[in-house]
Write a protein that holds these residues in place. Structure first.
Motif, short mmCIF file in Angstrom:
data_model
loop_
_atom_site.label_atom_id
_atom_site.label_comp_id
_atom_site.label_asym_id
_atom_site.label_seq_id
_atom_site.Cartn_x
_atom_site.Cartn_y
_atom_site.Cartn_z
N VAL A 34 0.55 -1.76 -0.13
CA VAL A 34 0.17 0.15 0.21
C VAL A 34 0.84 1.13 -0.10
O VAL A 34 0.23 2.51 -0.99
CB VAL A 34 -0.88 -0.36 0.94
CG1 VAL A 34 -1.51 1.11 0.81
CG2 VAL A 34 -1.67 -1.19 1.16
N ALA A 35 1.85 0.94 1.05
CA ALA A 35 2.69 1.87 0.57
C ALA A 35 3.46 2.61 -0.13
O ALA A 35 3.37 3.44 -1.11
CB ALA A 35 4.04 2.15 1.92
N ASP A 36 3.77 1.88 -1.33
CA ASP A 36 4.43 1.70 -2.57
C ASP A 36 2.97 2.46 -3.03
O ASP A 36 3.69 3.15 -4.60
CB ASP A 36 4.68 0.37 -3.31
CG ASP A 36 6.31 0.25 -2.57
OD1 ASP A 36 6.82 0.86 -1.88
OD2 ASP A 36 6.10 -1.46 -2.78
N ILE A 37 1.82 1.99 -3.64
CA ILE A 37 1.01 2.54 -4.35
C ILE A 37 0.98 4.11 -4.41
O ILE A 37 0.53 5.55 -5.02
CB ILE A 37 -0.28 1.64 -4.15
CG1 ILE A 37 -0.46 0.71 -4.46
CG2 ILE A 37 -1.29 2.75 -4.74
CD1 ILE A 37 -1.58 -0.32 -4.66
N PHE A 38 1.07 4.84 -2.73
CA PHE A 38 0.90 5.87 -2.32
C PHE A 38 1.93 6.76 -2.47
O PHE A 38 1.90 8.40 -2.16
CB PHE A 38 -0.30 6.35 -1.41
CG PHE A 38 -1.48 5.39 -1.40
CD1 PHE A 38 -2.34 5.92 -2.16
CD2 PHE A 38 -2.17 4.21 -1.25
CE1 PHE A 38 -3.74 5.73 -2.17
CE2 PHE A 38 -3.50 3.72 -1.33
CZ PHE A 38 -4.18 4.58 -1.50
N ASN A 39 2.81 6.27 -2.49
CA ASN A 39 4.31 6.36 -2.44
C ASN A 39 4.79 7.08 -0.85
O ASN A 39 5.36 8.61 -0.74
CB ASN A 39 4.74 7.61 -3.40
CG ASN A 39 6.14 7.72 -3.35
OD1 ASN A 39 6.96 7.53 -3.20
ND2 ASN A 39 6.52 9.53 -4.20
N TRP A 40 4.46 6.18 -0.17
CA TRP A 40 4.19 6.59 1.98
C TRP A 40 5.19 5.60 1.87
O TRP A 40 5.87 4.82 1.07
CB TRP A 40 3.20 6.65 2.24
CG TRP A 40 2.08 7.22 1.82
CD1 TRP A 40 2.35 8.15 1.54
CD2 TRP A 40 0.90 7.32 2.49
NE1 TRP A 40 0.63 8.75 1.25
CE2 TRP A 40 -0.01 8.33 1.34
CE3 TRP A 40 0.18 6.04 2.25
CZ2 TRP A 40 -1.23 8.16 1.79
CZ3 TRP A 40 -1.18 6.00 2.53
CH2 TRP A 40 -2.22 7.39 2.06
N ASN A 41 5.85 5.69 3.30
CA ASN A 41 6.29 4.24 4.04
C ASN A 41 5.90 3.51 4.45
O ASN A 41 4.57 3.74 5.02
CB ASN A 41 7.58 5.11 4.25
CG ASN A 41 7.23 5.86 5.36
OD1 ASN A 41 6.59 5.47 6.44
ND2 ASN A 41 8.04 7.29 5.17
N ARG A 42 6.12 1.93 5.05
CA ARG A 42 5.34 1.65 5.38
C ARG A 42 5.52 2.36 7.06
O ARG A 42 4.19 1.99 7.23
CB ARG A 42 6.26 0.18 5.43
CG ARG A 42 5.42 -0.85 6.18
CD ARG A 42 5.68 -2.25 6.85
NE ARG A 42 6.59 -1.52 8.16
CZ ARG A 42 6.08 -1.06 9.22
NH1 ARG A 42 4.77 -1.17 9.52
NH2 ARG A 42 7.03 -0.73 10.30
N ASP A 43 6.15 2.43 7.54
CA ASP A 43 6.11 2.97 8.65
C ASP A 43 4.38 4.56 9.13
O ASP A 43 3.41 3.76 9.57
CB ASP A 43 6.75 3.83 9.73
CG ASP A 43 6.37 4.25 11.19
OD1 ASP A 43 6.26 2.83 12.14
OD2 ASP A 43 7.05 5.65 11.40
N ALA A 44 4.40 5.13 7.83
CA ALA A 44 3.26 6.14 7.48
C ALA A 44 1.58 5.46 7.74
O ALA A 44 0.32 5.82 8.09
CB ALA A 44 3.18 7.20 6.81
N VAL A 45 1.76 3.94 6.77
CA VAL A 45 0.70 3.40 6.76
C VAL A 45 0.33 2.68 8.22
O VAL A 45 -0.51 2.35 8.35
CB VAL A 45 0.94 1.85 6.28
CG1 VAL A 45 -0.17 1.07 5.30
CG2 VAL A 45 1.00 2.92 4.00
N SER A 46 0.93 2.36 8.68
CA SER A 46 0.75 1.70 10.53
C SER A 46 0.16 2.76 10.66
O SER A 46 -0.45 2.51 11.72
CB SER A 46 1.98 1.07 10.80
OG SER A 46 1.51 0.95 11.73
N LYS A 47 0.41 3.97 10.96
CA LYS A 47 0.10 4.75 11.89
C LYS A 47 -1.67 4.86 11.46
O LYS A 47 -1.89 5.67 12.01
CB LYS A 47 1.62 6.22 12.21
CG LYS A 47 2.74 5.72 12.66
CD LYS A 47 3.54 7.24 12.61
CE LYS A 47 4.79 6.74 12.96
NZ LYS A 47 5.68 7.91 13.47
N ILE A 48 -1.54 5.43 10.00
CA ILE A 48 -3.00 5.93 9.36
C ILE A 48 -3.59 4.84 10.03
O ILE A 48 -5.02 4.78 10.65
CB ILE A 48 -2.60 5.62 8.05
CG1 ILE A 48 -2.13 7.16 7.30
CG2 ILE A 48 -4.29 5.57 7.82
CD1 ILE A 48 -1.97 7.60 5.66
#
Length: 91
Positions: A34-48
């Motif tokens: 998911v992070a790769d799709i939105f150009n985020w880092n994995r930690d951001a996905v976890s925090k969201i």
């Protein structure tokens, strides 16, 4: 009034995180995918997903749009469709 806004923002972040987790898991995806799709880092996905980081309505709607095939009846899709229509077509 400020308390009501803060309460609403907290509920929105919790709902956005819950939706992201459910959609990601429903799609069989990892947080990194998911992070790769939105150009985020994995930690951001976890925090969201945990509701501990702010996410804009814009990003929330992008998430809903990304997973619309899995969740075609998501109640936020009409809002996404409305907001992404050309301005003259909204009337």
């Amino acid at each position: 009034m400020r308390k009501k806004v803060d309460d609403f923002a907290k509920l929105f972040l919790q709902k956005a995180g819950q939706d992201l987790r459910e959609m990601r898991e429903g799609a069989g995806m990892t947080q990194q995918e998911v992070a790769d799709i939105f150009n985020w880092n994995r930690d951001a996905v976890s925090k969201i997903e945990s509701g501990s980081i702010n996410i804009s309505l814009h990003h929330y709607l992008q998430i809903i749009q990304q997973f619309k095939e899995l969740y075609p009846d998501h109640p936020a899709l009409p809002l996404y469709d409305y907001l992404t229509k050309p301005r003259r077509a909204r009337r």
